[in-house]
Design a protein around this motif. Sequence first.
Motif, PDB file in Angstrom:
ATOM      1  N   PRO A 218       0.940  -1.269  -0.042  1.00 36.99           N
ATOM      2  CA  PRO A 218       0.027   0.120  -0.060  1.00 36.99           C
ATOM      3  C   PRO A 218       0.860   1.197   0.023  1.00 36.99           C
ATOM      4  O   PRO A 218       1.939   1.353   0.596  1.00 36.99           O
ATOM      5  CB  PRO A 218      -0.790   0.057   1.189  1.00 36.99           C
ATOM      6  CG  PRO A 218      -0.558  -1.402   1.571  1.00 36.99           C
ATOM      7  CD  PRO A 218       0.714  -2.211   1.172  1.00 36.99           C
TER       8      PRO A 218
ATOM      9  N   VAL B 234      -7.084   0.956   1.532  1.00 37.16           N
ATOM     10  CA  VAL B 234      -6.801   0.424   2.836  1.00 37.16           C
ATOM     11  C   VAL B 234      -7.578   1.089   4.152  1.00 37.16           C
ATOM     12  O   VAL B 234      -7.754   2.034   4.323  1.00 37.16           O
ATOM     13  CB  VAL B 234      -5.331   0.450   3.210  1.00 37.16           C
ATOM     14  CG1 VAL B 234      -5.029  -0.135   4.375  1.00 37.16           C
ATOM     15  CG2 VAL B 234      -4.641   0.157   2.199  1.00 37.16           C
TER      16      VAL B 234
ATOM     17  N   VAL C  73      -1.386   0.843   8.785  1.00 37.91           N
ATOM     18  CA  VAL C  73      -0.863   0.097   7.720  1.00 37.91           C
ATOM     19  C   VAL C  73       0.230  -0.759   7.968  1.00 37.91           C
ATOM     20  O   VAL C  73       1.302  -0.403   8.638  1.00 37.91           O
ATOM     21  CB  VAL C  73      -0.425   1.177   6.734  1.00 37.91           C
ATOM     22  CG1 VAL C  73       0.012   0.391   5.270  1.00 37.91           C
ATOM     23  CG2 VAL C  73      -1.635   2.045   6.099  1.00 37.91           C
TER      24      VAL C  73
END
Length: 103
Positions: free
Chosen positions: A21, A54, A59
Motif C-alpha cells: 500500500p 486500505v 498500515v
Amino acid sequence: MEPNLDETDLKLLKYLKTLGPDYAKLLASRFHIDLESMRSRLAYLESINFIERVEGRIVKYYHRRMKSVKHRNHTYFMIAREGDHYLRAQEADPDVPWKKPKR
C-alpha cells in the motif's frame, strides 16, 4: 468490457503488488506525475475495482525485510483481487521505474 489502461497504469498496479500500500502523493513523486493526474488514475483504477482503499488506521508493510507498522496519515491504496488477476493475465511484465528500498 476491457479496461482502458496504459503502461503507467500497469506499472502502478505492479508497484502496488510488489511494494504494498501507498498514498497518492508518494506515488506521484515516484512516477514523476503531477498529483492531480495520479489522483485521477487512482480514482479510475478504484472505479473498476483494480485497487482498493486500505481500511483502518494502521498500515502493515510485509514487503520490507522486517515487518513494520505505520499509523496512516493519508489515504492508502492497495491492489485488489481483480487488479492482481488482470496483471497476471498480461503478456508483458511492465518495466518498473523504482528500486526496492534498502532496509
